[in-house]
Design an enzyme around this catalytic site. Sequence first.
Site, PDB file in Angstrom:
ATOM      1  CB  THR A 134      -0.900  -0.007   1.251  1.00  0.00           C
ATOM      2  OG1 THR A 134      -1.529   1.250   1.378  1.00  0.00           O
ATOM      3  CG2 THR A 134      -0.098  -0.262   2.529  1.00  0.00           C
ATOM      4  CG  ASP A 135      -1.143   4.980  -0.924  1.00  0.00           C
ATOM      5  OD1 ASP A 135      -1.666   4.343   0.016  1.00  0.00           O
ATOM      6  OD2 ASP A 135      -1.761   5.861  -1.583  1.00  0.00           O
ATOM      7  CD  GLU A 136      -3.315   3.553   4.508  1.00  0.00           C
ATOM      8  OE1 GLU A 136      -3.077   3.335   5.709  1.00  0.00           O
ATOM      9  OE2 GLU A 136      -4.457   3.607   4.033  1.00  0.00           O
ATOM     10  CE1 TYR A 159      -3.386  -2.654   5.705  1.00  0.00           C
ATOM     11  CE2 TYR A 159      -3.260  -0.310   5.218  1.00  0.00           C
ATOM     12  CZ  TYR A 159      -3.321  -1.625   4.790  1.00  0.00           C
ATOM     13  OH  TYR A 159      -3.321  -1.899   3.438  1.00  0.00           O
ATOM     14  CB  SER A 162       1.198  -4.663  10.159  1.00  0.00           C
ATOM     15  OG  SER A 162       0.084  -4.319   9.349  1.00  0.00           O
ATOM     16  CE  LYS A 163       0.011  -4.627   2.921  1.00  0.00           C
ATOM     17  NZ  LYS A 163      -0.389  -5.944   2.360  1.00  0.00           N
TER      18      LYS A 163
HETATM   19  P1  NAD Z   1      -9.841  -7.157   2.141  1.00  0.00           P
HETATM   20  O1  NAD Z   1      -9.850  -6.866   3.605  1.00  0.00           O
HETATM   21  O2  NAD Z   1     -11.057  -6.847   1.326  1.00  0.00           O
HETATM   22  O3  NAD Z   1      -9.521  -8.708   1.901  1.00  0.00           O
HETATM   23  C1  NAD Z   1      -8.518  -9.377   2.604  1.00  0.00           C
HETATM   24  C2  NAD Z   1      -8.664 -10.868   2.334  1.00  0.00           C
HETATM   25  O4  NAD Z   1      -7.620 -11.552   3.063  1.00  0.00           O
HETATM   26  C3  NAD Z   1      -9.995 -11.462   2.821  1.00  0.00           C
HETATM   27  O5  NAD Z   1     -10.528 -12.339   1.851  1.00  0.00           O
HETATM   28  C4  NAD Z   1      -9.621 -12.228   4.074  1.00  0.00           C
HETATM   29  O6  NAD Z   1     -10.455 -13.351   4.338  1.00  0.00           O
HETATM   30  C5  NAD Z   1      -8.192 -12.647   3.766  1.00  0.00           C
HETATM   31  N1  NAD Z   1      -7.405 -12.870   4.985  1.00  0.00           N
HETATM   32  C6  NAD Z   1      -7.290 -12.050   6.058  1.00  0.00           C
HETATM   33  N2  NAD Z   1      -6.519 -12.623   6.997  1.00  0.00           N
HETATM   34  C7  NAD Z   1      -6.114 -13.824   6.492  1.00  0.00           C
HETATM   35  C8  NAD Z   1      -5.296 -14.875   6.990  1.00  0.00           C
HETATM   36  N3  NAD Z   1      -4.737 -14.814   8.206  1.00  0.00           N
HETATM   37  N4  NAD Z   1      -5.081 -15.947   6.195  1.00  0.00           N
HETATM   38  C9  NAD Z   1      -5.641 -16.026   4.956  1.00  0.00           C
HETATM   39  N5  NAD Z   1      -6.463 -15.080   4.457  1.00  0.00           N
HETATM   40  C10 NAD Z   1      -6.690 -13.984   5.210  1.00  0.00           C
HETATM   41  O7  NAD Z   1      -8.557  -6.420   1.583  1.00  0.00           O
HETATM   42  P2  NAD Z   1      -8.338  -5.617   0.211  1.00  0.00           P
HETATM   43  O8  NAD Z   1      -8.815  -4.230   0.374  1.00  0.00           O
HETATM   44  O9  NAD Z   1      -8.815  -6.435  -0.908  1.00  0.00           O
HETATM   45  O10 NAD Z   1      -6.736  -5.560   0.181  1.00  0.00           O
HETATM   46  C11 NAD Z   1      -5.989  -6.645  -0.364  1.00  0.00           C
HETATM   47  C12 NAD Z   1      -4.517  -6.329  -0.282  1.00  0.00           C
HETATM   48  O11 NAD Z   1      -4.240  -5.132  -1.004  1.00  0.00           O
HETATM   49  C13 NAD Z   1      -4.009  -6.091   1.137  1.00  0.00           C
HETATM   50  O12 NAD Z   1      -2.736  -6.646   1.241  1.00  0.00           O
HETATM   51  C14 NAD Z   1      -3.947  -4.569   1.252  1.00  0.00           C
HETATM   52  O13 NAD Z   1      -2.947  -4.176   2.162  1.00  0.00           O
HETATM   53  C15 NAD Z   1      -3.593  -4.173  -0.173  1.00  0.00           C
HETATM   54  N6  NAD Z   1      -4.058  -2.847  -0.610  1.00  0.00           N
HETATM   55  C16 NAD Z   1      -5.360  -2.475  -0.472  1.00  0.00           C
HETATM   56  C17 NAD Z   1      -5.782  -1.250  -0.958  1.00  0.00           C
HETATM   57  C18 NAD Z   1      -7.222  -0.804  -0.860  1.00  0.00           C
HETATM   58  O14 NAD Z   1      -7.526   0.345  -1.211  1.00  0.00           O
HETATM   59  N7  NAD Z   1      -8.139  -1.637  -0.443  1.00  0.00           N
HETATM   60  C19 NAD Z   1      -4.859  -0.384  -1.563  1.00  0.00           C
HETATM   61  C20 NAD Z   1      -3.515  -0.799  -1.659  1.00  0.00           C
HETATM   62  C21 NAD Z   1      -3.126  -2.043  -1.200  1.00  0.00           C
HETATM   63  O1  DAU Z   2      -4.135   4.034   0.470  1.00  0.00           O
HETATM   64  C1  DAU Z   2      -4.373   2.660   0.374  1.00  0.00           C
HETATM   65  C2  DAU Z   2      -5.203   2.211   1.561  1.00  0.00           C
HETATM   66  O2  DAU Z   2      -6.526   2.719   1.341  1.00  0.00           O
HETATM   67  C3  DAU Z   2      -5.228   0.689   1.739  1.00  0.00           C
HETATM   68  O3  DAU Z   2      -3.939   0.243   2.039  1.00  0.00           O
HETATM   69  C4  DAU Z   2      -6.188   0.301   2.865  1.00  0.00           C
HETATM   70  O4  DAU Z   2      -6.276  -1.110   2.955  1.00  0.00           O
HETATM   71  C5  DAU Z   2      -7.554   0.875   2.552  1.00  0.00           C
HETATM   72  O5  DAU Z   2      -8.432   0.595   3.614  1.00  0.00           O
HETATM   73  C6  DAU Z   2      -7.475   2.390   2.318  1.00  0.00           C
HETATM   74  O6  DAU Z   2      -7.179   3.081   3.562  1.00  0.00           O
HETATM   75  P1  DAU Z   2      -7.924   4.454   3.958  1.00  0.00           P
HETATM   76  O7  DAU Z   2      -7.827   4.611   5.411  1.00  0.00           O
HETATM   77  O8  DAU Z   2      -7.476   5.573   3.102  1.00  0.00           O
HETATM   78  O9  DAU Z   2      -9.436   4.064   3.483  1.00  0.00           O
HETATM   79  P2  DAU Z   2     -10.855   4.288   4.181  1.00  0.00           P
HETATM   80  O10 DAU Z   2     -11.882   3.901   3.167  1.00  0.00           O
HETATM   81  O11 DAU Z   2     -10.935   3.667   5.530  1.00  0.00           O
HETATM   82  O12 DAU Z   2     -10.927   5.861   4.372  1.00  0.00           O
HETATM   83  C7  DAU Z   2     -10.775   6.761   3.290  1.00  0.00           C
HETATM   84  C8  DAU Z   2     -10.806   8.166   3.868  1.00  0.00           C
HETATM   85  O13 DAU Z   2     -12.135   8.445   4.361  1.00  0.00           O
HETATM   86  C9  DAU Z   2      -9.884   8.371   5.049  1.00  0.00           C
HETATM   87  O14 DAU Z   2      -9.353   9.692   5.014  1.00  0.00           O
HETATM   88  C10 DAU Z   2     -10.793   8.217   6.269  1.00  0.00           C
HETATM   89  C11 DAU Z   2     -12.116   8.752   5.771  1.00  0.00           C
HETATM   90  N1  DAU Z   2     -13.323   8.110   6.370  1.00  0.00           N
HETATM   91  C12 DAU Z   2     -13.399   6.759   6.326  1.00  0.00           C
HETATM   92  C13 DAU Z   2     -14.490   6.112   6.871  1.00  0.00           C
HETATM   93  C14 DAU Z   2     -14.571   4.611   6.850  1.00  0.00           C
HETATM   94  C15 DAU Z   2     -14.329   8.892   6.893  1.00  0.00           C
HETATM   95  O15 DAU Z   2     -14.270  10.144   6.886  1.00  0.00           O
HETATM   96  N2  DAU Z   2     -15.419   8.263   7.437  1.00  0.00           N
HETATM   97  C16 DAU Z   2     -15.525   6.895   7.445  1.00  0.00           C
HETATM   98  O16 DAU Z   2     -16.546   6.373   7.979  1.00  0.00           O
END
Ligand code: NAD
Ligand code: DAU
Length: 353
Positions: A134-136, A159, A162-163
């Site tokens: 992730t970019d975070e 989070y 840990s990433k």
């Molecule tokens: P998500 O939470 O929707 O899905 C995570 C999946 O991992 C689920 O299917 C869950 O059952 C599985 N999982 C969790 N713990 C596990 C374990 N111990 N063993 C096996 N499976 C397990 O997540 P997402 O948003 O699809 O993100 C997927 C990946 O992409 C993550 O690594 C996240 O850090 C990365 N990522 C997400 C975003 C975003 O915007 N969502 C952006 C950049 C990177």
């Molecule tokens: O940047 C990549 C990341 O984007 C991924 O690595 C993470 O897995 C993914 O969850 C996401 O993280 P964010 O914290 O940016 O996403 P989230 O949807 O939780 O929140 C987006 C923005 O909106 C953030 O600034 C927090 C705000 N927010 C979020 C929620 C859930 C609110 O204002 N209200 C809310 O209820």
Amino acid sequence: MTFRSTILITGGAGFIGSHVVRFFVNKYPDYRIVNLDALTYAGNLENLRDIENKANYVFVRADISVEKEVFDVFEKHKPDGIIHLAAESHVDRSISNPTEFIYTNIIGTVNLLNAARMLWKDQPGGKRFYHISTDEVYGSLGDTGIFTETTPYDPKSPYSASKASSDHLVRAYHHTFGLPVVISNCSNNYGPNQFPEKLLPLFIHNIRQNKPLPVYGKGENVRDWLYVVDHARAIDLIYHRGKDGETYNIGGNNEWKNIDLIRLLCKLMNEKLRRHPGTSEKLITYVKDRAGHDLRYAIDSSKLQNELGWSPSVTFEEGLSLTIDWYLANQNWLDHVTSGDYQKYYENQYLKR
Ligand code: NAD
Ligand code: DAU
């Protein structure tokens, strides 16, 4: 049937993982795709109904934080490549319960690295361990600046820490043991099948139900949004053509201040639900800010664009409209994932604020 290659995709029942699994299963019928997922609250096999009976798809339920479960899967399926997405992914959950993030995101990644190292020790050629990050991990930007692949790591939430830790371990296994790894760091994804704890699906769900829209702080935080299928396309390119040991940033070049995005969403929802202009906007409710809330993320993806020829295929207008339509047409999916445990989490997260 014999397959040219076996790819283990972890976290394939989750949001991004399910799009990646579908993409690979459909595009590469000669690859065997093994989807390893623990099916936590975020994993949902309904996401993959359309491909679950394909000959080149296998699902295995396993927990990556349990070494034996990981080694058993490697022993049985002998993957040639790994695309590792399984993770605890929600920042707010990492603030209320950091430990789960350590087990899955750090120990889980090490278990996979060890299993790949053991399996490939005699034949490392043609193998690939692709870690999705992730970019975070780069921390938080002020009003200016952009994250490149050489921006120093400065994670701020449990989070992202840990990433970041898992990214360092993946690089260390490359440096120390010569494991053939590649990493990508992506910005915020949006699209169908995202669990409604994240901003866009949560707010679509709440608008539909006339529930408050909890905006953290003043809504001034900025995120860079990318349609999830464009992330899957980038993963395909990097898996096949990225260089060993390299990192690639992926982003939409599409920055939005939260409150501006929320107002746009309200406007589109009013139109799609045939509500009067201004109706959904009345649900906007400013709530206590997220602890340690990162102000701004912005990703420079020019390395991926220039070296591998990737660019987003969907404009934000198209992607957002497709996304809203999908959630409105899939109320059943939302009902299923918002029952039970999720409801308890929702109450703790929002009703106690
Ligand atoms: P998500 O939470 O929707 O899905 C995570 C999946 O991992 C689920 O299917 C869950 O059952 C599985 N999982 C969790 N713990 C596990 C374990 N111990 N063993 C096996 N499976 C397990 O997540 P997402 O948003 O699809 O993100 C997927 C990946 O992409 C993550 O690594 C996240 O850090 C990365 N990522 C997400 C975003 C975003 O915007 N969502 C952006 C950049 C990177
Ligand atoms: O940047 C990549 C990341 O984007 C991924 O690595 C993470 O897995 C993914 O969850 C996401 O993280 P964010 O914290 O940016 O996403 P989230 O949807 O939780 O929140 C987006 C923005 O909106 C953030 O600034 C927090 C705000 N927010 C979020 C929620 C859930 C609110 O204002 N209200 C809310 O209820």
